[in-house]
Design a protein around this motif. Structure first.
Motif, PDB file in Angstrom:
ATOM      1  N   GLU A 103       0.804  -1.219   0.000  1.00  0.00           N
ATOM      2  CA  GLU A 103       0.000   0.000   0.000  1.00  0.00           C
ATOM      3  C   GLU A 103       0.843   1.278   0.000  1.00  0.00           C
ATOM      4  O   GLU A 103       0.356   2.337  -0.411  1.00  0.00           O
ATOM      5  N   ARG A 104       2.105   1.189   0.442  1.00  0.00           N
ATOM      6  CA  ARG A 104       2.959   2.393   0.442  1.00  0.00           C
ATOM      7  C   ARG A 104       4.069   2.316  -0.615  1.00  0.00           C
ATOM      8  O   ARG A 104       5.052   3.050  -0.541  1.00  0.00           O
ATOM      9  N   VAL A 105       3.895   1.417  -1.577  1.00  0.00           N
ATOM     10  CA  VAL A 105       4.822   1.317  -2.702  1.00  0.00           C
ATOM     11  C   VAL A 105       4.035   1.506  -3.995  1.00  0.00           C
ATOM     12  O   VAL A 105       2.930   0.974  -4.141  1.00  0.00           O
ATOM     13  N   ARG A 106       4.594   2.292  -4.903  1.00  0.00           N
ATOM     14  CA  ARG A 106       3.928   2.544  -6.183  1.00  0.00           C
ATOM     15  C   ARG A 106       4.924   2.317  -7.316  1.00  0.00           C
ATOM     16  O   ARG A 106       6.056   2.771  -7.262  1.00  0.00           O
ATOM     17  N   PHE A 107       4.484   1.582  -8.327  1.00  0.00           N
ATOM     18  CA  PHE A 107       5.308   1.358  -9.519  1.00  0.00           C
ATOM     19  C   PHE A 107       5.001   2.427 -10.556  1.00  0.00           C
ATOM     20  O   PHE A 107       3.841   2.681 -10.886  1.00  0.00           O
ATOM     21  N   LEU A 108       6.064   3.055 -11.072  1.00  0.00           N
ATOM     22  CA  LEU A 108       5.943   4.050 -12.135  1.00  0.00           C
ATOM     23  C   LEU A 108       6.893   3.648 -13.256  1.00  0.00           C
ATOM     24  O   LEU A 108       8.094   3.915 -13.206  1.00  0.00           O
ATOM     25  N   GLY A 109       6.368   2.942 -14.254  1.00  0.00           N
ATOM     26  CA  GLY A 109       7.176   2.516 -15.378  1.00  0.00           C
ATOM     27  C   GLY A 109       7.234   3.573 -16.466  1.00  0.00           C
ATOM     28  O   GLY A 109       6.514   4.572 -16.439  1.00  0.00           O
ATOM     29  N   GLY A 110       8.105   3.351 -17.434  1.00  0.00           N
ATOM     30  CA  GLY A 110       8.248   4.283 -18.540  1.00  0.00           C
ATOM     31  C   GLY A 110       8.870   5.608 -18.154  1.00  0.00           C
ATOM     32  O   GLY A 110       8.669   6.617 -18.839  1.00  0.00           O
ATOM     33  N   VAL A 111       9.638   5.633 -17.057  1.00  0.00           N
ATOM     34  CA  VAL A 111      10.271   6.871 -16.583  1.00  0.00           C
ATOM     35  C   VAL A 111      11.785   6.740 -16.778  1.00  0.00           C
ATOM     36  O   VAL A 111      12.462   6.019 -16.038  1.00  0.00           O
ATOM     37  N   GLN A 112      12.303   7.431 -17.760  1.00  0.00           N
ATOM     38  CA  GLN A 112      13.739   7.448 -18.019  1.00  0.00           C
ATOM     39  C   GLN A 112      14.397   8.498 -17.134  1.00  0.00           C
ATOM     40  O   GLN A 112      13.993   9.660 -17.141  1.00  0.00           O
ATOM     41  N   VAL A 113      15.399   8.087 -16.380  1.00  0.00           N
ATOM     42  CA  VAL A 113      16.146   9.021 -15.524  1.00  0.00           C
ATOM     43  C   VAL A 113      17.525   9.204 -16.125  1.00  0.00           C
ATOM     44  O   VAL A 113      18.253   8.228 -16.350  1.00  0.00           O
ATOM     45  N   GLY A 114      17.901  10.455 -16.397  1.00  0.00           N
ATOM     46  CA  GLY A 114      19.187  10.748 -17.007  1.00  0.00           C
ATOM     47  C   GLY A 114      19.201  10.395 -18.478  1.00  0.00           C
ATOM     48  O   GLY A 114      18.268   9.782 -19.010  1.00  0.00           O
ATOM     49  N   GLY A 115      20.259  10.803 -19.156  1.00  0.00           N
ATOM     50  CA  GLY A 115      20.393  10.489 -20.573  1.00  0.00           C
ATOM     51  C   GLY A 115      19.557  11.400 -21.449  1.00  0.00           C
ATOM     52  O   GLY A 115      18.746  12.200 -20.957  1.00  0.00           O
ATOM     53  N   PRO A 116      19.706  11.292 -22.767  1.00  0.00           N
ATOM     54  CA  PRO A 116      18.947  12.135 -23.699  1.00  0.00           C
ATOM     55  C   PRO A 116      17.447  11.942 -23.531  1.00  0.00           C
ATOM     56  O   PRO A 116      16.939  10.817 -23.578  1.00  0.00           O
ATOM     57  N   GLY A 117      16.747  13.021 -23.305  1.00  0.00           N
ATOM     58  CA  GLY A 117      15.301  12.959 -23.157  1.00  0.00           C
ATOM     59  C   GLY A 117      14.820  12.457 -21.822  1.00  0.00           C
ATOM     60  O   GLY A 117      13.613  12.385 -21.576  1.00  0.00           O
ATOM     61  N   GLY A 118      15.738  12.112 -20.933  1.00  0.00           N
ATOM     62  CA  GLY A 118      15.351  11.589 -19.635  1.00  0.00           C
ATOM     63  C   GLY A 118      15.188  12.689 -18.599  1.00  0.00           C
ATOM     64  O   GLY A 118      15.624  13.829 -18.783  1.00  0.00           O
ATOM     65  N   LEU A 119      14.561  12.334 -17.485  1.00  0.00           N
ATOM     66  CA  LEU A 119      14.399  13.267 -16.383  1.00  0.00           C
ATOM     67  C   LEU A 119      15.753  13.493 -15.721  1.00  0.00           C
ATOM     68  O   LEU A 119      16.406  12.528 -15.305  1.00  0.00           O
ATOM     69  N   PRO A 120      16.229  14.735 -15.628  1.00  0.00           N
ATOM     70  CA  PRO A 120      17.543  14.969 -15.017  1.00  0.00           C
ATOM     71  C   PRO A 120      17.586  14.504 -13.562  1.00  0.00           C
ATOM     72  O   PRO A 120      16.585  14.591 -12.841  1.00  0.00           O
ATOM     73  N   VAL A 121      18.737  13.992 -13.165  1.00  0.00           N
ATOM     74  CA  VAL A 121      18.921  13.536 -11.799  1.00  0.00           C
ATOM     75  C   VAL A 121      18.614  14.657 -10.804  1.00  0.00           C
ATOM     76  O   VAL A 121      17.971  14.430  -9.774  1.00  0.00           O
ATOM     77  N   GLY A 122      19.050  15.857 -11.123  1.00  0.00           N
ATOM     78  CA  GLY A 122      18.796  16.985 -10.228  1.00  0.00           C
ATOM     79  C   GLY A 122      17.315  17.262 -10.044  1.00  0.00           C
ATOM     80  O   GLY A 122      16.867  17.586  -8.932  1.00  0.00           O
ATOM     81  N   ARG A 123      16.536  17.136 -11.113  1.00  0.00           N
ATOM     82  CA  ARG A 123      15.092  17.367 -11.015  1.00  0.00           C
ATOM     83  C   ARG A 123      14.437  16.263 -10.186  1.00  0.00           C
ATOM     84  O   ARG A 123      13.532  16.535  -9.377  1.00  0.00           O
ATOM     85  N   LEU A 124      14.887  15.031 -10.344  1.00  0.00           N
ATOM     86  CA  LEU A 124      14.327  13.938  -9.557  1.00  0.00           C
ATOM     87  C   LEU A 124      14.554  14.173  -8.071  1.00  0.00           C
ATOM     88  O   LEU A 124      13.657  13.911  -7.252  1.00  0.00           O
ATOM     89  N   ARG A 125      15.711  14.684  -7.725  1.00  0.00           N
ATOM     90  CA  ARG A 125      16.011  14.958  -6.313  1.00  0.00           C
ATOM     91  C   ARG A 125      15.063  16.006  -5.736  1.00  0.00           C
ATOM     92  O   ARG A 125      14.771  15.986  -4.530  1.00  0.00           O
ATOM     93  N   GLU A 126      14.562  16.894  -6.573  1.00  0.00           N
ATOM     94  CA  GLU A 126      13.623  17.921  -6.087  1.00  0.00           C
ATOM     95  C   GLU A 126      12.242  17.351  -5.777  1.00  0.00           C
ATOM     96  O   GLU A 126      11.464  17.978  -5.060  1.00  0.00           O
ATOM     97  N   LEU A 127      11.961  16.161  -6.300  1.00  0.00           N
ATOM     98  CA  LEU A 127      10.631  15.572  -6.137  1.00  0.00           C
ATOM     99  C   LEU A 127      10.536  14.602  -4.974  1.00  0.00           C
ATOM    100  O   LEU A 127       9.436  14.186  -4.600  1.00  0.00           O
ATOM    101  N   TYR A 128      11.678  14.217  -4.392  1.00  0.00           N
ATOM    102  CA  TYR A 128      11.693  13.215  -3.322  1.00  0.00           C
ATOM    103  C   TYR A 128      12.685  13.622  -2.235  1.00  0.00           C
ATOM    104  O   TYR A 128      13.678  14.308  -2.501  1.00  0.00           O
ATOM    105  N   HIS A 129      12.434  13.132  -1.039  1.00  0.00           N
ATOM    106  CA  HIS A 129      13.390  13.364   0.045  1.00  0.00           C
ATOM    107  C   HIS A 129      14.693  12.606  -0.196  1.00  0.00           C
ATOM    108  O   HIS A 129      15.770  13.062   0.217  1.00  0.00           O
TER     109      HIS A 129
END
Length: 448
Positions: free
Chosen positions: A67-93
């Motif tokens: 109940e406290r785990v959520r799967f989010l597929g299709g999310v590229q982190v880093g690399g061309p077209g991916g979500l920048p690592v720095g931006r990901l850090r802003e979304l989570y503790h």
């Protein structure tokens, strides 16, 4: 609530998520994966005929359905077209990177890039329906194959080359790969190691499976085995290596059964060059080696050529850099201390690693449990400071604002339903979808 992103949904990612929610009731975890399907190498690396190991997916499913785990597929982190690592850090503790070791090691010999020469990783991805895989006629026109390496992956690809269509059709192998392997004319498979049988990395269970293949002879040269001092007297070896020696000794002494296919296990030979014929691989040149007395081998200057139209290199995995994270090119890992990422030698608050990107491509699936436990312990010790940061209660709207449309659990369940229906239409069990377009379409069919 402490909100944590775990990047990677393979065993190390799932064990990390499990440890976090079990040890702290105030933690919520989003498990991100660039693929729309979870389970990492359990889905895309375990051989399709290893149903017992693949059943580990059921345990990982339990984690992702918490109940406290959520799967989010299709999310590229880093690399061309991916979500920048720095931006990901802003979304989570905190963010835990469990991205594995995504590429293979190279032989660094002439001819390695000839057509017909592939990494075992590429071959495994193809028959496991990884959406990045290419079907470039691996076995087309081949009668003889050389597998370089003597670990479990080498045994897997050797076994897949020797399996019959009737056996493979019971698996979840994609239809295209099944048809190609069913039509294969490969009858001679050489599995080659540069050192001796006592130093081979395969497990006895995997090794024995080669001897159980229908209509297939396993051939071992007793003279090559005798080059290994530990073969004559294996009493000082660990139990696993002693069992391997016993299996090999039995095959060396057994008469041929006259099977349609032959698997030849070769030792003390190292690849020196891949030789071309008609613009592609035609043979492998191997140098005879001998023990150097210090656990390694030395070359003798004597060479042997083995005809082969297919070469599969299985000499290990290697981690790759992730944009925005430090990387040790020597070890292929992210520098860390107890799982805490180090930037210029100092701990980077809120950044962690687990799995192969943390320790290198070593161990078995179960090795990821203590590895994840160490990282979870470090993260939860840091939690009082981490939770002070302001982060969104829900990262999905922010991801969508970045142009990312996550595949949530309902989307993955829709993929499962489509794969089950596809298999039923073919008279098989579930059959995996092999390409991005099919996976995305299936996921959309189950979107809210």
């Amino acid at each position: 609530m402490l909100r944590v992103a775990v990047v990677g949904s393979g065993p190390s990612g799932c064990y990390t998520a499990q440890g976090l929610v079990q040890q702290d009731p105030s933690v919520c975890v989003d498990v991100l994966d660039r693929l729309p399907c979870p389970y990492g190498l359990v889905r895309y690396g375990v051989a399709p005929d290893h149903e017992k190991i693949k059943s580990l997916q059921n345990n990982l499913r339990t984690v992702l359905e918490h109940e406290r785990v959520r799967f989010l597929g299709g999310v590229q982190v880093g690399g061309p077209g991916g979500l920048p690592v720095g931006r990901l850090r802003e979304l989570y503790h905190a963010v835990v990177y469990c991205v594995g070791a995504a590429t293979d090691r190279h032989l660094q010999i002439p001819g390695e890039d000839l057509p017909g020469s592939w990494s075992a990783t590429e071959f495994v991805s193809w028959y496991s329906a990884h959406p990045d895989a290419v079907d470039d006629g691996f076995v087309r026109g081949a009668r003889s194959a050389v597998v370089i390496g003597v670990g479990n992956v080498a045994v897997d690809v050797t076994r897949m080359l020797a399996r019959g269509a009737a056996e493979l059709s019971r698996t979840d192998m994609p239809e295209g790969a099944l048809a190609s392997l069913a039509a294969s004319r490969v009858t001679e498979i050489h599995m080659v190691g540069r050192r001796g049988p006592s130093q081979a990395r395969f497990t006895t269970k995997e090794l024995r499976e080669l001897g159980a293949l229908p209509d297939t002879d396993v051939v071992v040269d007793p003279e090559e085995l005798a080059l290994d001092p530990a073969f004559t007297d294996p009493s000082a070896l660990p139990a696993a290596q002693r069992r391997n020696i016993e299996v090999l000794r039995g095959w060396a002494a057994a008469p041929a059964k006259g099977g349609a296919r032959r698997i030849r296990l070769r030792f003390f030979l190292r690849p020196a060059e891949l030789l071309a014929a008609d613009g592609r691989v035609g043979a492998v040149r191997l140098e005879r080696t001998v023990p150097d007395g210090h656990g390694g081998v030395t070359g003798t200057g004597r060479y042997e050529d083995i005809a082969a139209q297919l070469v599969l290199r299985s000499v290990g995995y290697r981690g790759v850099p992730l944009d925005g994270l430090p990387f040790d090119a020597g070890t292929g890992t992210v520098p860390h201390r107890g799982g805490r990422v180090l930037r210029d030698g100092a701990v980077a608050p809120g950044e962690y690693v687990a799995g192969w990107i943390k320790r290198g491509p070593t161990g078995v699936i179960g090795t990821n449990r203590p590895c994840a436990k160490e990282t979870v312990t470090s993260l939860l010790a840091d939690a009082p400071a981490l939770v002070r940061a302001q982060v969104p209660d829900d990262s999905v709207p922010a991801l969508r604002a970045e142009g990312v449309e996550p595949v949530e659990w309902a989307g993955w369940q829709a993929i499962e339903r489509v794969e089950a229906a596809l298999g039923a239409s073919l008279g098989r069990g579930a059959v995996k979808l092999p390409d991005w377009e099919s996976l995305r379409a299936a996921a959309r069919s189950g979107a809210p």
